[in-house]
Design a protein around this motif. Structure first.
Motif, short mmCIF file in Angstrom:
data_model
loop_
_atom_site.label_atom_id
_atom_site.label_comp_id
_atom_site.label_asym_id
_atom_site.label_seq_id
_atom_site.Cartn_x
_atom_site.Cartn_y
_atom_site.Cartn_z
N GLY A 57 0.64 -0.74 -0.08
CA GLY A 57 -0.11 -0.18 -0.23
C GLY A 57 0.61 1.45 -0.07
O GLY A 57 0.54 2.29 -0.41
N ASP A 58 2.10 0.80 0.62
CA ASP A 58 3.03 1.65 0.22
C ASP A 58 3.63 2.62 -1.68
O ASP A 58 2.40 1.60 -2.20
CB ASP A 58 4.13 1.55 1.06
N CYS A 59 3.76 3.46 -1.45
CA CYS A 59 4.07 4.09 -2.96
C CYS A 59 4.95 4.39 -3.32
O CYS A 59 5.88 5.39 -2.49
CB CYS A 59 3.05 5.19 -3.38
N LEU A 60 5.92 3.68 -3.72
CA LEU A 60 7.46 3.84 -4.59
C LEU A 60 6.87 5.21 -5.43
O LEU A 60 7.49 4.49 -6.24
CB LEU A 60 8.20 2.36 -5.26
N VAL A 61 8.03 5.69 -5.15
CA VAL A 61 8.58 7.22 -6.60
C VAL A 61 9.91 6.98 -6.51
O VAL A 61 10.67 7.25 -6.18
CB VAL A 61 8.15 8.52 -6.52
N LEU A 62 9.79 6.68 -8.13
CA LEU A 62 11.45 6.99 -8.80
C LEU A 62 11.32 7.97 -9.64
O LEU A 62 10.68 7.74 -11.13
CB LEU A 62 11.81 5.74 -9.74
N ASN A 63 12.73 8.16 -10.48
CA ASN A 63 13.34 9.27 -11.41
C ASN A 63 13.88 8.31 -12.23
O ASN A 63 14.50 7.83 -12.05
CB ASN A 63 13.99 10.07 -10.02
N ASP A 64 12.96 8.63 -14.15
CA ASP A 64 13.29 7.88 -14.68
C ASP A 64 14.46 8.52 -16.22
O ASP A 64 14.10 8.29 -16.70
CB ASP A 64 11.98 6.96 -15.26
N THR A 65 15.18 9.67 -15.25
CA THR A 65 15.67 10.85 -16.47
C THR A 65 16.67 9.46 -16.98
O THR A 65 17.03 8.67 -15.83
CB THR A 65 16.47 11.42 -15.63
N ARG A 66 17.72 10.12 -17.70
CA ARG A 66 18.60 8.64 -18.28
C ARG A 66 19.86 9.72 -18.21
O ARG A 66 19.54 10.89 -19.36
CB ARG A 66 18.27 8.39 -20.14
N VAL A 67 20.77 9.56 -18.19
CA VAL A 67 21.85 10.22 -18.43
C VAL A 67 22.49 10.05 -19.43
O VAL A 67 22.58 9.41 -20.04
CB VAL A 67 23.31 9.96 -17.30
N PHE A 68 22.88 11.24 -20.36
CA PHE A 68 23.62 11.31 -21.38
C PHE A 68 24.93 11.51 -21.58
O PHE A 68 25.14 11.82 -20.32
CB PHE A 68 22.69 12.16 -22.56
N PRO A 69 25.66 10.82 -22.80
CA PRO A 69 26.89 11.36 -22.86
C PRO A 69 27.65 13.23 -23.03
O PRO A 69 27.94 13.24 -24.06
CB PRO A 69 27.75 10.87 -23.71
#
Length: 350
Positions: A57-69
């Motif tokens: 019931g908890d909510c895990l919030v993640l940042n889906d940004t991607r690193v570029f060179p």
């Protein structure tokens, strides 16, 4: 709780050998310090134990940004070397040209109109020379821009990692769920997750949602004002979708906790809430600077790495848990031999 705005009260001594120069062998084998804000109790675990502290019931919030060179090593017509560090993903015009702001490093200053070449048929033209080593540049290339950058650019490792990038950094300095290209630094709290852990979280009834915050070079910018209230941070682009907002609202209505993975996620969520505690979908620039006294209206728990002394990130976690608790926890982490910074160990604050 007494609020402390003196920058030097957020300093600590870190032995150099505890600054992680390489990631641990397996992502989830990193150590995990668990700090309870209410009791000040500290537990020592491994990141693979994380789900023992997150409830159905908890909510895990993640940042889906991607690193570029973002780091480009180029050669002048005189054979002299110049490095450009892109401050954002270049803006394409659709005709084999793209534009960006960058920092440069060279033995001699670059000049307006100067052209340099990188490893592949990528040419960079200096459009304008600013102050502090900043330049406006035009990238001239053939093909797909990201592929060109991947073929001639390097992983933008932080300055405290005192080595050149190696092939494994391409994968290791990226979360397993990275998808939205735009960061010049990784959201490092997320580096510890493995696929099986996220699958198990879903099976346990933990909600998983995503935000995007493209991390800029300002994340490394030092605070130069003795009073931390006078510091300003750079704008960063964020996106919080309607589906994410609905899932967070549903979690809160059912009494679940919002667990932010990383300070970037915390900033994104705390920037889109109004005085009534309501969050709305948003896409745009964020310059929220969280200092002691900030009233956290969205997040209940925070997963984070160990941060640099006198940094805005250390100040953020101090605002969340209390300065004294954080510095005491950091001292214990040092005594216990935890690894610090981007490739280091993690902390869960509940």
């Amino acid at each position: 709780m007494t609020l402390n705005f003196n920058l030097f009260e957020y300093d600590y001594h870190l032995p150099a050998h505890l600054i992680a120069q390489y990631p641990s062998g397996d992502r989830s084998s990193s150590r995990l310090m668990v700090l309870d804000r209410k009791t000040s109790r500290i537990s020592h675990r491994f990141f693979r134990d994380l789900l023992n502290y997150i409830e159905p019931g908890d909510c895990l919030v993640l940042n889906d940004t991607r690193v570029f060179p973002a780091r480009l090593n180029c050669v002048k017509a005189t054979k002299g070397k110049v490095e450009f560090f892109l401050l954002h993903f270049p803006r394409e015009n659709g005709n084999g040209a793209a534009f960006a702001k960058a920092l440069y490093h060279s033995s001699k200053p670059v000049r307006q109109g100067q052209k340099v070449r990188c490893k592949t048929p990528l040419e960079i033209e200096v459009l304008e020379v600013g102050t502090g080593g900043q330049v406006d540049i035009k990238l001239l290339y053939q093909g797909e821009l990201l592929s060109v950058l991947e073929s001639c650019g390097d992983v933008p490792l932080p300055p405290y990692i005192r080595r050149s990038p190696v092939a494994s950094d391409i994968e290791q300095y990226q979360t397993i769920y990275a998808r939205e290209i735009g960061s010049v630094a990784a959201p490092t709290a997320g580096l510890h997750f493995v696929e099986d852990q996220l699958l198990l979280a879903g099976e346990k009834g933990i909600n998983i949602v995503w935000v995007t915050l493209h991390i800029g070079y300002g994340t490394f910018a030092p605070i130069r004002t003795p009073d931390i209230r006078n510091h300003r941070i750079h704008h960063e682009w964020i996106s919080v979708t309607e589906s994410t907002v609905k899932k967070i609202a549903s979690t809160r209505n059912r009494g679940g906790r919002i667990v932010a993975v990383g300070t970037t996620t915390a900033r994104a969520l705390e920037s889109i809430v109004n005085d009534r505690g309501e969050i709305r979908p948003f896409q745009g620039l964020c310059d929220l600077y969280i200092i002691p006294g900030h009233r956290f209206r969205v997040i209940d728990c925070l997963i984070t790495n160990f941060h640099l002394p006198k940094s805005s990130l250390l100040i953020l976690v101090s605002a969340f848990a209390g300065r004294d608790k954080i510095l005491s926890a950091y001292k214990e982490a040092i005594d216990e031999g935890y690894r610090f910074f981007s490739y280091g160990d993690a902390m869960l604050i509940v």
